[in-house]
Motif scaffolding. Structure first.
Motif, short mmCIF file in Angstrom:
data_model
loop_
_atom_site.label_atom_id
_atom_site.label_comp_id
_atom_site.label_asym_id
_atom_site.label_seq_id
_atom_site.Cartn_x
_atom_site.Cartn_y
_atom_site.Cartn_z
N THR A 239 0.86 -1.18 0.00
CA THR A 239 0.00 0.00 0.00
C THR A 239 0.90 1.23 0.00
O THR A 239 1.89 1.27 0.74
N ILE A 240 0.58 2.20 -0.84
CA ILE A 240 1.24 3.49 -0.72
C ILE A 240 0.19 4.53 -0.30
O ILE A 240 -0.93 4.53 -0.80
N ALA A 241 0.57 5.37 0.65
CA ALA A 241 -0.30 6.42 1.17
C ALA A 241 0.30 7.76 0.80
O ALA A 241 1.50 7.97 0.99
N ILE A 242 -0.52 8.67 0.28
CA ILE A 242 -0.03 9.97 -0.20
C ILE A 242 -0.57 11.06 0.73
O ILE A 242 -1.76 11.32 0.77
N GLY A 243 0.34 11.70 1.47
CA GLY A 243 -0.05 12.73 2.42
C GLY A 243 -0.07 12.17 3.83
O GLY A 243 -0.50 11.03 4.07
N ALA A 244 0.38 12.99 4.79
CA ALA A 244 0.43 12.54 6.18
C ALA A 244 -0.95 12.15 6.71
O ALA A 244 -1.06 11.30 7.60
N GLN A 245 -2.00 12.75 6.15
CA GLN A 245 -3.37 12.43 6.59
C GLN A 245 -3.72 10.96 6.35
O GLN A 245 -4.64 10.44 6.99
N MET A 246 -3.01 10.29 5.43
CA MET A 246 -3.37 8.93 5.08
C MET A 246 -2.58 7.89 5.86
O MET A 246 -2.72 6.68 5.61
N LYS A 247 -1.79 8.31 6.82
CA LYS A 247 -1.07 7.34 7.65
C LYS A 247 -2.02 6.48 8.46
O LYS A 247 -1.86 5.26 8.56
N ARG A 248 -3.03 7.11 9.05
CA ARG A 248 -3.99 6.36 9.87
C ARG A 248 -4.77 5.31 9.05
O ARG A 248 -4.88 4.15 9.47
N PRO A 249 -5.33 5.66 7.87
CA PRO A 249 -5.98 4.62 7.06
C PRO A 249 -5.02 3.51 6.65
O PRO A 249 -5.41 2.33 6.62
N ALA A 250 -3.75 3.86 6.34
CA ALA A 250 -2.77 2.84 5.95
C ALA A 250 -2.48 1.90 7.11
O ALA A 250 -2.33 0.68 6.92
N GLU A 251 -2.39 2.45 8.32
CA GLU A 251 -2.17 1.61 9.49
C GLU A 251 -3.37 0.70 9.74
O GLU A 251 -3.20 -0.48 10.09
N ALA A 252 -4.58 1.23 9.54
CA ALA A 252 -5.78 0.41 9.71
C ALA A 252 -5.81 -0.73 8.71
O ALA A 252 -6.20 -1.86 9.04
N LEU A 253 -5.39 -0.45 7.46
CA LEU A 253 -5.36 -1.49 6.43
C LEU A 253 -4.30 -2.54 6.75
O LEU A 253 -4.53 -3.75 6.54
N LYS A 254 -3.18 -2.12 7.29
CA LYS A 254 -2.13 -3.08 7.67
C LYS A 254 -2.59 -3.98 8.81
O LYS A 254 -2.36 -5.20 8.79
N ILE A 255 -3.27 -3.39 9.80
CA ILE A 255 -3.78 -4.18 10.92
C ILE A 255 -4.80 -5.20 10.44
O ILE A 255 -4.82 -6.35 10.89
N SER A 347 -1.31 18.91 12.07
CA SER A 347 -0.74 17.82 11.28
C SER A 347 0.74 17.71 11.59
O SER A 347 1.40 18.74 11.83
N PRO A 348 1.29 16.50 11.58
CA PRO A 348 2.72 16.35 11.85
C PRO A 348 3.61 17.01 10.82
O PRO A 348 4.78 17.30 11.11
N VAL A 349 3.11 17.27 9.61
CA VAL A 349 3.97 17.88 8.59
C VAL A 349 4.26 19.35 8.86
O VAL A 349 5.23 19.91 8.35
N LEU A 350 3.43 19.99 9.68
CA LEU A 350 3.58 21.42 9.88
C LEU A 350 4.90 21.78 10.54
O LEU A 350 5.51 22.80 10.22
N GLU A 351 5.34 20.95 11.46
CA GLU A 351 6.57 21.25 12.19
C GLU A 351 7.80 21.26 11.29
O GLU A 351 8.80 21.89 11.62
N HIS A 352 7.73 20.55 10.17
CA HIS A 352 8.90 20.42 9.29
C HIS A 352 8.89 21.40 8.13
O HIS A 352 9.79 21.36 7.29
N LEU A 353 7.89 22.28 8.08
CA LEU A 353 7.83 23.23 6.98
C LEU A 353 8.97 24.26 7.09
O LEU A 353 9.35 24.65 8.19
#
Length: 462
Positions: A239-255, A347-353
């Motif tokens: 599975t590839i997830a595009i955007g930090a927002q999709m980490k949670r759905p990707a983790e749910a799919l892995k589980i 979002s976690p991406v904000l800190e790295h901008l």
């Protein structure tokens, strides 16, 4: 590392943020034969419907439970039941996706309980898929509603793999964020297929909101991923997830299925696409196709050409976090200075901008920051158009809603080709703005010539 700040105003003056329920509704529109249903007042649904119609310029399937004041106080089961029955009778959807709104969340409606009662009362509709997502619009934002809805789709619709069934190495799941357009999804699909992969997108708004004209009218979505295809996503090898927002759905799919995932926080820019190509080459065992090597060279050349016009610009940008990261980071790599940044939610991406601070606020906040900090370039959605006129700076439209231009659904910003063309669009806009504001007009030339002639005549007289 950017500092995250929150606006302390008592109200939003010029909203940047959109609500969770319409983010969830858009995710449901990426399913084939779907009918999104907002559990709330008619006004909540009307707002979302108008917003999507103006942005995509397409017919939008969206229904409401039409909660009145009395129904809200007494409880909404009757409205939910009647809405589902009416939708099934009139439109025959494959799936109904239900998103809550602020009024029903404040009341505390137990919609999951309502659906259990509905199933018991109507066994004849046992094959109708019903998915409920809690998306109160008094908290979080559009991106959060999309994330929660895709996660819930995975939890409810994806089948757990049977024992002994091997993963198919040719199949790959794609979980795209809400910041990607139908055009972006089509580009990503082409890239994956060029590596010999069979991609499954969840949601797939490229199939339903890309502007194609169906053979026959249908009141539900006219494309997208089918419920049966979602159920089979556990058979994919990756599975590839595009955007930090999709980490949670990707983790749910892995589980749920054991399928590993790779998260790409952005796919706009040179390095993110290099990373994508390396990953796809590794999991398929294939070399990167020659056409992408050529496209990479074109992107590098576009970056060289474009940096003369983009470099040194003081950027003001307002967008959902993943879109802000996508465009802001790419423009930073082109030499622009992200001087004012406003977003809608955490979002976690904000800190790295690459910016000192990011404000969770509205477009009024962005306008004040842009004026104070001398910004000369604006990126946000269509509601920034008045701001750009007041500040007299060029304005690039990005994100939802873009209602004063056509073709928004086909705007492309990912991959080597998408990044290349995005640089061209932005650089050409800045060139045109410079010509309009700084180049002398024909009248100015004539005035200059007359002054020259008069000076010459005076000199001759002397």
């Amino acid at each position: 590392m950017a500092e995250i700040k929150h606006s302390r105003k008592a109200c939003s003056v010029n909203p940047l943020k959109m609500s969770q329920p319409i983010g969830g509704a858009l995710a449901f529109m990426g399913l084939r034969g779907a009918m999104p249903l907002l559990h709330g007042s008619q006004g909540c649904t009307s707002f979302g419907l108008v917003l999507f119609v103006r942005h995509f310029k397409e017919a939008i399937p969206l229904q409401t439970t039409a909660m009145s004041e009395v129904a809200t106080v007494l409880g909404g089961y009757d409205n939910v039941e009647q809405a589902i029955l009416n939708i099934h009778k009139k439109t025959k959807p494959e799936i109904i996706g239900i998103c809550s709104t602020g009024v029903t969340e404040t009341k505390g409606d137990d919609v999951e309980g309502y659906l259990k009662i509905f199933r018991e009362k109507h066994p004849e509709l046992s094959n109708l898929k019903l998915v409920y997502v809690s998306t109160p619009d008094f908290k979080d934002a559009f991106q959060d509603g999309w994330e929660k809805t895709v996660t819930r789709m995975v939890e409810v619709l994806v089948d757990e793999p049977s024992e002994g069934v091997a993963k198919d190495p040719a199949r790959i799941n794609v979980l795209p964020g809400c910041h990607l357009t139908p055009g972006d999804l089509d580009e990503l699909r082409t890239i994956l297929e060029d590596f010999g992969l069979e991609p499954t997108f969840l949601p797939d708004i490229a199939g339903s909101l890309d502007g194609h004209i169906p053979d026959d009218f249908t009141p539900t979505t006219i494309g997208g991923i089918g419920v049966d295809e979602v159920a089979a996503m556990g058979r994919a090898a990756w599975t590839i997830a595009i955007g930090a927002q999709m980490k949670r759905p990707a983790e749910a799919l892995k589980i749920r299925t054991g399928t590993p995932f790779k998260l790409f926080e952005r796919l706009c820019g040179l390095e993110p696409n290099d990373e994508l190509m390396r990953f796809l080459s590794r999991i398929t065992g294939r070399p990167v196709p020659r056409k992408y090597r050529r496209l990479r060279g074109q992107l590098v050349d576009a970056m060289l050409d474009g940096h003369f016009h983009i470099g040194g610009r003081r950027l003001a940008i307002g967008a959902e976090p993943d879109l802000l990261n996508d465009l802001g980071s790419m423009l930073h790599e082109m030499g622009a200075h992200m001087t004012a940044a406003v977003t809608t939610t955490q979002s976690p991406v904000l800190e790295h901008l690459p910016v000192d601070e990011v404000l969770i606020g509205d477009l009024e906040d962005l306008e004040i920051m842009a004026e104070e900090r001398g910004c000369d370039f604006l990126v946000t959605h269509a509601h920034g158009r008045q701001m750009s006129k007041r500040l007299n700076i060029p304005f690039f439209r990005a994100g939802i809603p873009t209602f004063d231009r056509i073709g928004s659904g086909h705007q492309l910003s990912i991959g080597y080709r998408g990044t290349r063309d995005l640089i061209f669009r932005i650089a050409n806009m800045l060139i045109a703005d410079h010509e309009d504001n700084h180049e002398p007009t024909p009248d100015t030339w004539r005035e200059g010539e007359s002054h020259s002639h008069s000076h010459g005549a005076a000199a001759s007289a002397h």
